[in-house]
Design a protein around this motif. Structure first.
Motif, PDB file in Angstrom:
ATOM      1  N   TYR A  67      47.622  82.001  77.535  1.00  0.00           N
ATOM      2  CA  TYR A  67      46.910  82.430  78.145  1.00  0.00           C
ATOM      3  C   TYR A  67      47.408  83.823  78.823  1.00  0.00           C
ATOM      4  O   TYR A  67      47.150  85.545  77.932  1.00  0.00           O
ATOM      5  CB  TYR A  67      45.849  82.285  78.525  1.00  0.00           C
ATOM      6  CG  TYR A  67      44.910  81.520  77.859  1.00  0.00           C
ATOM      7  CD1 TYR A  67      43.967  81.914  76.254  1.00  0.00           C
ATOM      8  CD2 TYR A  67      43.433  80.926  78.451  1.00  0.00           C
ATOM      9  CE1 TYR A  67      42.942  81.627  75.823  1.00  0.00           C
ATOM     10  CE2 TYR A  67      42.557  80.428  77.333  1.00  0.00           C
ATOM     11  CZ  TYR A  67      42.917  80.445  76.369  1.00  0.00           C
ATOM     12  OH  TYR A  67      41.236  80.083  75.540  1.00  0.00           O
ATOM     13  N   ARG A  68      48.519  83.329  79.724  1.00  0.00           N
ATOM     14  CA  ARG A  68      48.813  84.284  80.247  1.00  0.00           C
ATOM     15  C   ARG A  68      49.996  85.081  79.332  1.00  0.00           C
ATOM     16  O   ARG A  68      50.280  85.869  79.580  1.00  0.00           O
ATOM     17  CB  ARG A  68      49.638  83.478  81.806  1.00  0.00           C
ATOM     18  CG  ARG A  68      50.825  84.378  82.549  1.00  0.00           C
ATOM     19  CD  ARG A  68      51.219  83.874  83.635  1.00  0.00           C
ATOM     20  NE  ARG A  68      52.361  82.695  83.205  1.00  0.00           N
ATOM     21  CZ  ARG A  68      52.160  81.408  83.651  1.00  0.00           C
ATOM     22  NH1 ARG A  68      51.291  80.933  84.283  1.00  0.00           N
ATOM     23  NH2 ARG A  68      53.166  80.504  83.177  1.00  0.00           N
TER      24      ARG A  68
ATOM     25  N   ARG B 148      46.342  87.857  78.346  1.00  0.00           N
ATOM     26  CA  ARG B 148      44.952  87.280  79.290  1.00  0.00           C
ATOM     27  C   ARG B 148      44.698  86.379  80.504  1.00  0.00           C
ATOM     28  O   ARG B 148      44.640  84.841  80.596  1.00  0.00           O
ATOM     29  CB  ARG B 148      44.306  86.074  78.237  1.00  0.00           C
ATOM     30  CG  ARG B 148      44.205  86.972  76.572  1.00  0.00           C
ATOM     31  CD  ARG B 148      43.966  86.182  75.065  1.00  0.00           C
ATOM     32  NE  ARG B 148      43.020  85.037  75.292  1.00  0.00           N
ATOM     33  CZ  ARG B 148      42.104  84.150  74.834  1.00  0.00           C
ATOM     34  NH1 ARG B 148      42.920  84.476  73.383  1.00  0.00           N
ATOM     35  NH2 ARG B 148      40.716  83.612  74.773  1.00  0.00           N
ATOM     36  N   THR B 149      45.725  86.807  81.411  1.00  0.00           N
ATOM     37  CA  THR B 149      45.445  86.124  82.609  1.00  0.00           C
ATOM     38  C   THR B 149      44.942  85.568  83.628  1.00  0.00           C
ATOM     39  O   THR B 149      44.742  85.058  83.858  1.00  0.00           O
ATOM     40  CB  THR B 149      46.173  87.606  83.621  1.00  0.00           C
ATOM     41  OG1 THR B 149      47.611  87.973  82.744  1.00  0.00           O
ATOM     42  CG2 THR B 149      46.944  86.698  84.395  1.00  0.00           C
TER      43      THR B 149
ATOM     44  N   GLU C 181      41.998  84.571  82.221  1.00  0.00           N
ATOM     45  CA  GLU C 181      41.879  83.109  82.348  1.00  0.00           C
ATOM     46  C   GLU C 181      42.501  82.043  82.439  1.00  0.00           C
ATOM     47  O   GLU C 181      41.911  80.534  82.432  1.00  0.00           O
ATOM     48  CB  GLU C 181      41.734  83.304  79.892  1.00  0.00           C
ATOM     49  CG  GLU C 181      40.208  83.879  79.458  1.00  0.00           C
ATOM     50  CD  GLU C 181      40.810  84.780  77.793  1.00  0.00           C
ATOM     51  OE1 GLU C 181      39.736  84.004  77.194  1.00  0.00           O
ATOM     52  OE2 GLU C 181      41.280  85.568  77.962  1.00  0.00           O
TER      53      GLU C 181
ATOM     54  N   SER D  52      50.693  83.315  87.639  1.00  0.00           N
ATOM     55  CA  SER D  52      49.802  83.932  86.995  1.00  0.00           C
ATOM     56  C   SER D  52      48.678  84.807  88.444  1.00  0.00           C
ATOM     57  O   SER D  52      48.654  85.656  87.676  1.00  0.00           O
ATOM     58  CB  SER D  52      48.831  83.272  86.559  1.00  0.00           C
ATOM     59  OG  SER D  52      48.574  82.499  85.426  1.00  0.00           O
TER      60      SER D  52
END
Length: 188
Positions: free
Chosen positions: A54-55, A59-60, A62, A95
């Motif tokens: 995700y990262r 999509r940080t 999440e 993150s």
């Protein structure tokens, strides 16, 4: 089968095929939660792998949600000082950094670096990585003199432990050069 799918997904991510990795890892995580339950080590690994994907996909938020859950579970199961817990905490800091939460990332990295010295020892590669990440975050936050001081220590330790040509040593030297440049210190 789940392990094979998880390994394939990580390979996809490493090859830059992030969307395919995410699709596969979401299925792996759902299956592991159903079969093994939420706190099984393989489920935690699947959750962490999905978070990293995700990262990587930007999509940080999440990623942070998943990593905070992984960290809480690892702290409960393994304790705050376990190497896997330290790695999860460091991953969460990355993150936070990506999300612009730099001061929170630095606070976590400072604790991870201190714990790594205590748990793994001063010269352990994991400790060196934790300290290098902290130096990089100091640089990113404009705390240049702190970045330089820590970067010089890490570079010397990595040269001694890993050698002059090791990729981690070279990366540390490059990051240190950026900090010197940021500080206007070209003579270093």
């Amino acid at each position: 089968t789940l392990t094979a799918r998880a390994n394939l997904a990580v390979s996809y991510r490493q090859a830059g095929r992030t969307a395919e990795a995410i699709t596969l890892l979401e299925r792996v995580l759902a299956d592991r939660e159903r079969i093994l339950r939420h706190q099984h080590p393989d489920t935690l690994t699947a959750r962490a792998n999905l978070a990293v994907s995700y990262r990587q996909a930007g999509r940080t938020a999440e990623a942070i949600t998943l990593l905070e859950r992984v960290l809480a579970d690892l702290e409960q199961i393994l304790g705050h000082q376990h190497p896997d817990t330290l790695a999860a905490r460091a991953n969460l800091a990355v993150s936070y950094q990506q999300a612009g939460r730099t001061e929170e990332a630095i606070a976590i990295e400072e604790q991870v670096a201190a714990d790594a010295v205590r748990v793994l020892g001063h010269q352990h590669p994991g400790t060196l990585t934790a300290r290098a990440n902290l130096a990089h975050s100091y640089h990113q936050a404009g705390r240049t003199e702190e970045a330089i001081a820590l970067g010089e220590q890490v570079a010397a330790d990595r040269e001694r432990v890993l050698g002059h040509q090791h990729p981690d040593t070279l990366t540390t030297r490059a990051n240190l050069a950026h900090s010197y440049h940021q500080a206007g210190r070209t003579e270093e």
